[in-house]
Design a protein around this motif. Structure first.
Motif, PDB file in Angstrom:
ATOM      1  N   LEU A  50     -59.587 -18.099  12.889  1.00 39.28           N
ATOM      2  CA  LEU A  50     -59.948 -16.788  13.433  1.00 39.28           C
ATOM      3  C   LEU A  50     -61.416 -16.479  13.178  1.00 39.28           C
ATOM      4  CD1 LEU A  50     -59.014 -14.069  14.711  1.00 39.28           C
ATOM      5  CD2 LEU A  50     -58.466 -13.305  12.387  1.00 39.28           C
ATOM      6  N   GLY A  51     -61.891 -16.780  11.968  1.00 42.95           N
ATOM      7  CA  GLY A  51     -63.299 -16.559  11.643  1.00 42.95           C
ATOM      8  C   GLY A  51     -64.225 -17.409  12.491  1.00 42.95           C
ATOM      9  N   LEU A  52     -63.825 -18.649  12.778  1.00 38.07           N
ATOM     10  CA  LEU A  52     -64.647 -19.528  13.620  1.00 38.07           C
ATOM     11  C   LEU A  52     -64.686 -19.009  15.061  1.00 38.07           C
ATOM     12  CD1 LEU A  52     -63.445 -22.945  12.178  1.00 38.07           C
ATOM     13  CD2 LEU A  52     -65.775 -22.027  12.020  1.00 38.07           C
ATOM     14  N   PHE A  53     -63.572 -18.486  15.550  1.00 37.78           N
ATOM     15  CA  PHE A  53     -63.583 -17.831  16.864  1.00 37.78           C
ATOM     16  C   PHE A  53     -64.575 -16.666  16.856  1.00 37.78           C
ATOM     17  CE2 PHE A  53     -59.321 -19.385  18.512  1.00 37.78           C
ATOM     18  CZ  PHE A  53     -59.820 -19.837  19.722  1.00 37.78           C
ATOM     19  N   GLY A  54     -64.516 -15.851  15.791  1.00 37.76           N
ATOM     20  CA  GLY A  54     -65.438 -14.723  15.678  1.00 37.76           C
ATOM     21  C   GLY A  54     -66.887 -15.166  15.680  1.00 37.76           C
ATOM     22  N   LEU A  55     -67.169 -16.288  15.026  1.00 34.92           N
ATOM     23  CA  LEU A  55     -68.537 -16.820  15.000  1.00 34.92           C
ATOM     24  C   LEU A  55     -69.002 -17.187  16.409  1.00 34.92           C
ATOM     25  CD1 LEU A  55     -71.038 -17.958  13.532  1.00 34.92           C
ATOM     26  CD2 LEU A  55     -69.759 -20.106  13.235  1.00 34.92           C
ATOM     27  N   GLY A  56     -68.143 -17.860  17.164  1.00 32.00           N
ATOM     28  CA  GLY A  56     -68.516 -18.235  18.528  1.00 32.00           C
ATOM     29  C   GLY A  56     -68.765 -17.026  19.412  1.00 32.00           C
TER      30      GLY A  56
END
Length: 321
Positions: free
Chosen positions: A26-32
């Motif tokens: 979820l955090g990596l999605f947020g980063l993108g």
């Protein structure tokens, strides 16, 4: 968090897929998505955010497949995962990741993105119903308010964020109003509980989740062109983030655990809000994006490495199918 003696894992692929892998995804999605917003504000190459989103979508699809296989082997495993805190946090993050996958796909395959959004709402509803049933039947201690309640109950606001560009304004409005009041209740209950009891060191990273609703409500308000309201949420998110930074040594006193995944998405969502607002928030947004770009991949890598080594399921006491 309740831990039980490890159960033997029968032969078979992905019988103990740990839900705890999803907060970092979820955090990596947020980063993108933060990089996607940053490219709009700062005229940076848009390819950076799209590459991140493409890679994370593939990673999420693999993790989702692994959990679906586990669930297909024994559907009751869902209720068992929801009995423990890492499982509740992980499955809630899984639901929110579906919404962000829809947002990532929207510019490329709108029809698929809309279907993914509706599928996410249906799955999120199932998870919440099963979780409430476990609360009702389980011990009183299990019903203790935690920041994870934001992910489970207020997390529908991420669906509103994904729905806005899909021109589903009515759906987004209903979600926004409903989840705002839920967030107020959870913030208030958590503050009172913290005043009375304090927080054990291993659970302190979860406090970072309180930052997420502030940033997400700001982003959805901005999507409705309510800029003054969005500015208010930006200020609120800044106050929470400053407090978290001041207390970072206290938050991380127990050392690295999979619960550090709770740091990732709140920081990315805050960077997205500040970058989307621009103006006086542009510089703080760039700083937050830089911090997000350093912190989120590092935590994600460490959690994924635990999963690859087969340690994540044991550490978080994931249920066995």
């Amino acid at each position: 968090m309740a831990f039980h003696p490890p159960k033997p894992v029968p032969p078979g692929l992905w019988r103990r897929t740990p839900p705890a892998v999803f907060p970092s995804i979820l955090g990596l999605f947020g980063l993108g998505l933060a990089w996607r917003r940053g490219s709009l504000l700062l005229d940076w190459p848009s390819v950076i955010g799209e590459i991140v989103l493409g890679a994370v979508t593939g990673l999420f699809a693999f993790a989702m497949l692994a959990y679906v296989v586990k669930l297909a082997r024994r559907p009751a495993v869902l209720a068992e995962d929801l009995t423990i805190l890492p499982g509740r946090a992980g499955l809630a993050a899984q639901c929110l990741s579906v919404y962000l996958a829809a947002a990532a796909l929207w510019p490329y395959v709108p029809g698929v993105a809309r279907a993914v959004l509706y599928a996410g709402l249906l799955w999120h509803g199932v998870v919440v119903v099963v979780m409430i049933a476990r609360f009702v039947r389980g011990p009183k201690e299990q019903r203790r308010v935690t920041p994870v309640w934001h992910l489970s109950f207020v997390g529908f606001i991420v669906a509103a964020l994904a729905a806005q560009p899909m021109r589903l304004a009515e759906l987004a409005e209903v979600i926004f109003v409903t989840t705002f009041f839920l967030a107020l209740v959870i913030w208030g209950a958590s503050l009172e509980q913290f005043r009375r009891e304090g927080v054990p060191a291993p659970l302190r990273p979860l406090l970072a989740i309180h930052l997420s609703p502030a940033a997400l409500f700001g982003l959805v308000a901005l999507g409705f062109d309510l800029k003054s309201l969005a500015m208010g949420f930006a200020g609120f998110s800044a106050a929470i983030l400053i407090l978290l930074v001041i207390r970072v040594r206290w938050l991380t006193a127990s050392g690295f655990t999979p619960f550090w995944g709770a740091f990732t998405f709140p920081l990315a969502a805050t960077a997205s809000l500040w970058l989307a607002l621009g103006g006086i928030w542009a510089v703080p947004g760039v700083i937050a994006l830089a911090a997000t770009s350093a912190i989120v991949p590092l935590i994600g890598w460490r959690v994924l490495r635990l999963w690859a080594r087969g340690q994540l399921a044991t550490i978080t006491n994931a249920a066995v199918a």
